[in-house]
Design an enzyme around this catalytic site. Structure first.
Site, PDB file in Angstrom:
ATOM      1  N   ASP A 134      -3.276  19.331   9.183  1.00  0.00           N
ATOM      2  CA  ASP A 134      -3.102  18.890  10.572  1.00  0.00           C
ATOM      3  C   ASP A 134      -2.170  17.682  10.669  1.00  0.00           C
ATOM      4  O   ASP A 134      -1.967  17.126  11.753  1.00  0.00           O
ATOM      5  CB  ASP A 134      -4.455  18.599  11.240  1.00  0.00           C
ATOM      6  CG  ASP A 134      -5.159  17.396  10.634  1.00  0.00           C
ATOM      7  OD1 ASP A 134      -4.653  16.846   9.620  1.00  0.00           O
ATOM      8  OD2 ASP A 134      -6.225  16.994  11.148  1.00  0.00           O
ATOM      9  N   ASN A 143      -5.951  19.395   5.170  1.00  0.00           N
ATOM     10  CA  ASN A 143      -6.086  20.603   5.989  1.00  0.00           C
ATOM     11  C   ASN A 143      -4.863  20.909   6.855  1.00  0.00           C
ATOM     12  O   ASN A 143      -4.932  21.723   7.769  1.00  0.00           O
ATOM     13  CB  ASN A 143      -7.345  20.511   6.871  1.00  0.00           C
ATOM     14  CG  ASN A 143      -7.266  19.332   7.840  1.00  0.00           C
ATOM     15  OD1 ASN A 143      -6.335  18.520   7.765  1.00  0.00           O
ATOM     16  ND2 ASN A 143      -8.211  19.241   8.753  1.00  0.00           N
ATOM     17  N   HIS A 150      -1.336  -2.777   5.502  1.00  0.00           N
ATOM     18  CA  HIS A 150      -0.896  -1.840   6.539  1.00  0.00           C
ATOM     19  C   HIS A 150      -0.316  -2.553   7.760  1.00  0.00           C
ATOM     20  O   HIS A 150       0.046  -1.898   8.725  1.00  0.00           O
ATOM     21  CB  HIS A 150      -2.087  -0.990   6.959  1.00  0.00           C
ATOM     22  CG  HIS A 150      -3.176  -1.827   7.574  1.00  0.00           C
ATOM     23  ND1 HIS A 150      -3.876  -2.775   6.858  1.00  0.00           N
ATOM     24  CD2 HIS A 150      -3.643  -1.894   8.839  1.00  0.00           C
ATOM     25  CE1 HIS A 150      -4.727  -3.375   7.659  1.00  0.00           C
ATOM     26  NE2 HIS A 150      -4.617  -2.869   8.872  1.00  0.00           N
ATOM     27  N   ASP A 151      -0.291  -3.875   7.755  1.00  0.00           N
ATOM     28  CA  ASP A 151       0.219  -4.643   8.899  1.00  0.00           C
ATOM     29  C   ASP A 151       1.578  -5.264   8.622  1.00  0.00           C
ATOM     30  O   ASP A 151       2.051  -6.083   9.420  1.00  0.00           O
ATOM     31  CB  ASP A 151      -0.751  -5.787   9.248  1.00  0.00           C
ATOM     32  CG  ASP A 151      -2.061  -5.287   9.835  1.00  0.00           C
ATOM     33  OD1 ASP A 151      -2.078  -4.183  10.400  1.00  0.00           O
ATOM     34  OD2 ASP A 151      -3.068  -6.018   9.715  1.00  0.00           O
ATOM     35  N   ASP A 180      -6.911  12.467   5.315  1.00  0.00           N
ATOM     36  CA  ASP A 180      -8.355  12.570   5.540  1.00  0.00           C
ATOM     37  C   ASP A 180      -9.126  12.323   4.243  1.00  0.00           C
ATOM     38  O   ASP A 180      -8.529  12.107   3.188  1.00  0.00           O
ATOM     39  CB  ASP A 180      -8.683  13.948   6.127  1.00  0.00           C
ATOM     40  CG  ASP A 180      -7.974  15.053   5.359  1.00  0.00           C
ATOM     41  OD1 ASP A 180      -8.111  15.099   4.122  1.00  0.00           O
ATOM     42  OD2 ASP A 180      -7.229  15.846   6.009  1.00  0.00           O
ATOM     43  N   ASP A 185     -12.489  -7.238   9.216  1.00  0.00           N
ATOM     44  CA  ASP A 185     -11.316  -7.411  10.072  1.00  0.00           C
ATOM     45  C   ASP A 185     -11.390  -8.695  10.914  1.00  0.00           C
ATOM     46  O   ASP A 185     -12.423  -8.968  11.535  1.00  0.00           O
ATOM     47  CB  ASP A 185     -11.234  -6.195  11.006  1.00  0.00           C
ATOM     48  CG  ASP A 185      -9.908  -6.096  11.733  1.00  0.00           C
ATOM     49  OD1 ASP A 185      -8.888  -5.916  11.060  1.00  0.00           O
ATOM     50  OD2 ASP A 185      -9.914  -6.189  12.981  1.00  0.00           O
ATOM     51  N   ASP A 221     -13.810  -0.682   5.885  1.00  0.00           N
ATOM     52  CA  ASP A 221     -13.282  -1.696   6.788  1.00  0.00           C
ATOM     53  C   ASP A 221     -14.283  -1.899   7.924  1.00  0.00           C
ATOM     54  O   ASP A 221     -14.653  -0.936   8.601  1.00  0.00           O
ATOM     55  CB  ASP A 221     -11.937  -1.195   7.345  1.00  0.00           C
ATOM     56  CG  ASP A 221     -10.933  -2.311   7.528  1.00  0.00           C
ATOM     57  OD1 ASP A 221     -11.325  -3.354   8.080  1.00  0.00           O
ATOM     58  OD2 ASP A 221      -9.758  -2.137   7.133  1.00  0.00           O
ATOM     59  N   GLU A 245     -10.718 -10.730   6.215  1.00  0.00           N
ATOM     60  CA  GLU A 245      -9.334 -10.786   6.682  1.00  0.00           C
ATOM     61  C   GLU A 245      -9.268 -11.960   7.644  1.00  0.00           C
ATOM     62  O   GLU A 245      -9.941 -11.964   8.677  1.00  0.00           O
ATOM     63  CB  GLU A 245      -8.918  -9.494   7.385  1.00  0.00           C
ATOM     64  CG  GLU A 245      -7.414  -9.437   7.560  1.00  0.00           C
ATOM     65  CD  GLU A 245      -6.944  -9.128   8.963  1.00  0.00           C
ATOM     66  OE1 GLU A 245      -5.756  -8.881   9.148  1.00  0.00           O
ATOM     67  OE2 GLU A 245      -7.760  -9.152   9.905  1.00  0.00           O
ATOM     68  N   ASP A 267      -3.286  14.584   3.190  1.00  0.00           N
ATOM     69  CA  ASP A 267      -3.852  15.458   4.218  1.00  0.00           C
ATOM     70  C   ASP A 267      -4.331  16.758   3.562  1.00  0.00           C
ATOM     71  O   ASP A 267      -3.544  17.460   2.936  1.00  0.00           O
ATOM     72  CB  ASP A 267      -2.763  15.741   5.271  1.00  0.00           C
ATOM     73  CG  ASP A 267      -3.204  16.785   6.289  1.00  0.00           C
ATOM     74  OD1 ASP A 267      -4.431  16.961   6.476  1.00  0.00           O
ATOM     75  OD2 ASP A 267      -2.315  17.425   6.890  1.00  0.00           O
TER      76      ASP A 267
HETATM   77  O1  ISL Z   1      -0.114  -7.777  13.431  1.00  0.00           O
HETATM   78  C1  ISL Z   1      -0.650  -8.836  13.678  1.00  0.00           C
HETATM   79  C2  ISL Z   1      -0.569  -9.508  14.989  1.00  0.00           C
HETATM   80  O2  ISL Z   1       0.730  -9.849  15.319  1.00  0.00           O
HETATM   81  C3  ISL Z   1      -1.463  -9.406  12.672  1.00  0.00           C
HETATM   82  O3  ISL Z   1      -1.652 -10.721  12.950  1.00  0.00           O
HETATM   83  C4  ISL Z   1      -2.764  -8.627  12.688  1.00  0.00           C
HETATM   84  O4  ISL Z   1      -3.053  -8.205  13.964  1.00  0.00           O
HETATM   85  C5  ISL Z   1      -3.886  -9.473  12.242  1.00  0.00           C
HETATM   86  O5  ISL Z   1      -3.649  -9.732  10.881  1.00  0.00           O
HETATM   87  C6  ISL Z   1      -5.196  -8.747  12.404  1.00  0.00           C
HETATM   88  O6  ISL Z   1      -5.120  -7.497  11.804  1.00  0.00           O
HETATM   89  C7  ISL Z   1      -6.268  -6.698  11.802  1.00  0.00           C
HETATM   90  O7  ISL Z   1      -6.847  -6.569  13.078  1.00  0.00           O
HETATM   91  C8  ISL Z   1      -6.090  -5.888  14.072  1.00  0.00           C
HETATM   92  C9  ISL Z   1      -5.501  -4.569  13.559  1.00  0.00           C
HETATM   93  O8  ISL Z   1      -4.557  -4.100  14.465  1.00  0.00           O
HETATM   94  C10 ISL Z   1      -4.866  -4.725  12.206  1.00  0.00           C
HETATM   95  O9  ISL Z   1      -4.407  -3.481  11.733  1.00  0.00           O
HETATM   96  C11 ISL Z   1      -5.896  -5.315  11.312  1.00  0.00           C
HETATM   97  O10 ISL Z   1      -5.472  -5.399   9.972  1.00  0.00           O
HETATM   98  C12 ISL Z   1      -7.019  -5.634  15.213  1.00  0.00           C
HETATM   99  O11 ISL Z   1      -8.176  -5.008  14.749  1.00  0.00           O
HETATM  100 CA    CA Z   2      -6.085  16.195   7.866  1.00  0.00          CA
END
Ligand code: ISL
Ligand code: CA
Length: 635
Positions: free
Chosen positions: A110, A108, A416-417, A114, A284, A183, A345, A106
């Site tokens: 907040d 700034n 991140h999931d 960023d 995505d 993304d 993805e 970050d």
């Molecule tokens: O967390 C899941 C559902 O239970 C994963 O299956 C995930 O949602 C899936 O891999 C799709 O992920 C992507 O699209 C989602 C978003 O929330 C995730 O962060 C992204 O990586 C919807 O855009």
């Molecule tokens: Ca920031």
């Protein structure tokens, strides 16, 4: 394209989609695929199977044949024209690094990471040695799903900075000989996107046809599909008396890719960003874009089996390959004819369909993520269990054996999931570093394109969240509600959330021992404060996970295009060579013996995971300590 009729179990297995499905079933029930499909069973007619399985799971066999017939593509049907001995594309030898911008740095105060924060860390990333950055969404968004709900595909989210900041980031990344991909979230847009807003104003106009809007009565959604974030996949818009489809949060409206205007918009968006210097996109849930015509109900038995009713109607839809090819040429092709990178993805996609999507001759995408690596058979993300690292290695070894010369696999352990891989493997703090280095070693020395998620290079672990108000993720919050509504106690529900929450991966990077992410109040707080694990501390520690990653990434250039040979894989031990490098790993939490056949091979040790366990504990030369790694350069 020839259509192959699917009549017997053997036909299913010979079909890429069928093969993936049967492989998944075999894996889940813990048998070899040949236990299910063999010369004896191959000829079993599906009609017979339906009679047998039909009682327990009505409609299952029919759903499978529908799915196979909807997807006639096979690799041997593909254009077999070879492109000759061209240079391998840049991304094949590259190491990717995923940034979750909100939680990276970050600038700034907040409390939200960023673009200028990322710019300030480019030296760090260069020191780490990664070749390409992937930024999770930075486009304008109301952030119901942290940027995966885009309001404007051509604007930078104000929390992230400005277009000028992004231009500068791109320029500075390139000046350092790195690349950057963004993304692309185009299976759905935010309901606040102007297209959807216009659809609400004029439900019979052309923008309404960008989405799935259906008339009906407010108590009966158009079909039984469910959302990945709980509840029905349909939301009632009372103002226009229409249902709108959302496979994810109620504000993430699915786009209708069967509408050519939508496909043109997406290609234009891609062109817009390529012109600004972006090197490609991670796409995505890109395998969800083609929905079965008429949006038929999902088969309940499939829903029960995989947890999401309706999924077989869109996870490999009828026009998926066609739309991707079109997008590659209309969107991802630069004026000079070169292509920007397409990383898909693709939740639910197995190895064979993955090959269809990425085989170079087919000109669809370049890489995909195969999510089957993330949980061993019988487990889902919400289960509290220990992940065997042997599964990680064996998964990619099996994958590798199935690849042809025009295929390439992506290797990843985190994003991140998902919770942190180290915590999935072990909760014992003594093995934290060793487990992190083991995953690093497998990811960086197998033939594949590695993706590292921010913090993974620091051996980041899950957070000891103690209450729901510490969490931010819509999926976790909704799932908690769903569990309670389904009769779970608060403790039971919390245990599942704590095991699987996506927020474990989304807490701020630990730059210094005090944190160093922001001078303000972070939008989400991490609880791991263990001394020695921040980036600054690890840079100063020659035995750190970070320096282990740095070492492996720096030597990777010497073997990235060399042959891989598996020497031994037995029990908790494996050894392989890649070029002149010899790698040995211990996949277990106990000390194991090194086989003489490998330990006698002449060479000098260049790296071990020593130092990540108890400092004083020097392993005997004929042994590998828990999760130990030994890397030698052969004479
Ligand atoms: O967390 C899941 C559902 O239970 C994963 O299956 C995930 O949602 C899936 O891999 C799709 O992920 C992507 O699209 C989602 C978003 O929330 C995730 O962060 C992204 O990586 C919807 O855009
Ligand atoms: Ca920031």
């Amino acid at each position: 394209m020839t259509r192959h009729a699917v009549r017997t179990l053997g036909d299913v297995y010979d079909h890429p989609v069928g093969r993936d499905v049967l492989d998944k079933i075999a894996l889940q029930i813990g048998v070899s695929p040949s236990f299910i499909v063999n010369p004896l069973t191959r000829r079993i007619p599906l009609t017979v199977l339906d009679r047998v399985a039909g009682r327990a799971a009505p409609g299952l066999v029919e759903a499978l044949t529908d799915l196979l017939e909807m997807n006639p593509d096979r690799l041997d049907d593909a254009d077999t024209h070879t492109e000759g001995q061209s240079e391998p594309p840049w991304w094949q030898g590259a190491v990717f690094y995923q940034i979750y911008p909100r939680s990276f740095a970050d600038s700034n105060g907040d409390g939200i990471g960023d673009l200028r924060g990322i710019i300030s860390k480019l030296d760090y990333l260069q020191t780490l040695g990664v070749d390409c950055l992937w930024l999770s969404p930075i486009f304008d968004s109301p952030n119901d799903d942290m940027g995966y709900d885009v309001r404007d595909y051509r604007a930078v989210m104000d929390l992230m900075g400005s277009m000028e900041d992004l231009d500068e980031l791109i320029e500075q990344v390139h000046a350092r000989d790195m690349r950057i991909i963004l993304d692309l979230v185009v299976n759905h847009s935010s309901a606040e996107h102007e297209w959807f807003q216009e659809a609400l104003r004029d439900p019979d106009g052309d923008k309404a046809a960008y989405y799935f809007l259906r008339e009906g009565s407010p108590d009966a959604p158009p079909n039984n599909w469910v959302s990945f974030f709980s509840g029905s996949a349909w939301r009632w818009f009372d103002d226009i008396k229409r249902w709108g489809m959302h496979l994810f949060a109620p504000s993430q409206m699915d786009l209708n890719w069967d509408n050519p205007a939508v496909r043109r918009e997406v290609a234009d968006i891609v062109q817009f960003w390529l012109a600004r210097g972006i090197d490609g996109f991670r796409m995505d849930v890109i395998n969800y874009i083609s929905k079965t015509a008429g949006l038929p109900n999902g088969v309940p038995a499939v829903g029960e089996l995989v947890g999401f009713t309706g999924i077989e109607r869109y996870f490999i839809g009828p026009h998926l390959h066609e739309y991707l090819r079109e997008l590659r040429s209309a969107g991802f092709t630069r004026p000079d004819g070169s292509h920007a990178l397409m990383v898909g993805e693709t939740p639910g996609i197995g190895i064979e369909v993955g090959r269809l999507l990425t085989n170079r001759q087919r000109r669809e995408m370049d890489l995909i993520f195969n999510f089957d690596v993330l949980e061993p058979p019988g487990k889902i993300r919400w289960d509290d269990y220990r992940y065997p690292p042997a599964y990680f290695l064996d998964f990619y070894l099996r994958y590798l054996r199935r690849l042809g010369p025009d295929d390439q696999m992506a290797i990843f352990a985190e994003n991140h999931d998902n919770p942190r891989i180290v915590s999935k493997i072990t909760l014992d703090p003594r093995w934290r570093g060793a487990a992190a280095k083991l995953i690093a070693t497998i990811s960086l020395t197998l033939p594949g394109t590695p993706f590292i998620f921010q913090g993974q290079e620091l051996g980041a672990v899950n957070q000891d969240f103690t209450s729901l108000d510490q969490l931010r993720d819509v999926e976790s919050l909704n799932y908690f509600r769903e569990l309670i509504d389904g009769g779970a106690t608060r403790d039971e529900a919390w245990d599942r959330i704590l095991a699987g929450s996506r927020d474990h991966a989304r807490v701020p990077m630990r730059w210094t021992d005090e944190g160093g992410f922001t001078t303000g109040q972070p939008w989400i707080t991490g609880t791991d404060m263990e001394a020695g694990w921040s980036a600054a501390e690890q840079l100063d520690d020659e035995h750190s996970v970070l320096n282990f990653y740095r070492y492996l990434i720096s030597v990777r250039q010497y073997f990235a295009h060399d042959d891989f040979t598996l020497l031994t894989r037995s029990g908790h031990y494996a050894a392989w060579t890649r070029g002149h490098y010899l790698v040995e790993v211990n996949l277990s939490e106990r000390t194991i013996r090194r086989p003489l056949s490998v330990s006698r091979m002449p060479g000098r040790t260049v790296m071990t995971s020593l130092g990540s366990t108890v400092r004083s504990e020097r392993p005997r030369p004929d042994e590998l300590p828990p999760y130990g790694v030994l890397i030698r350069l052969l004479d």
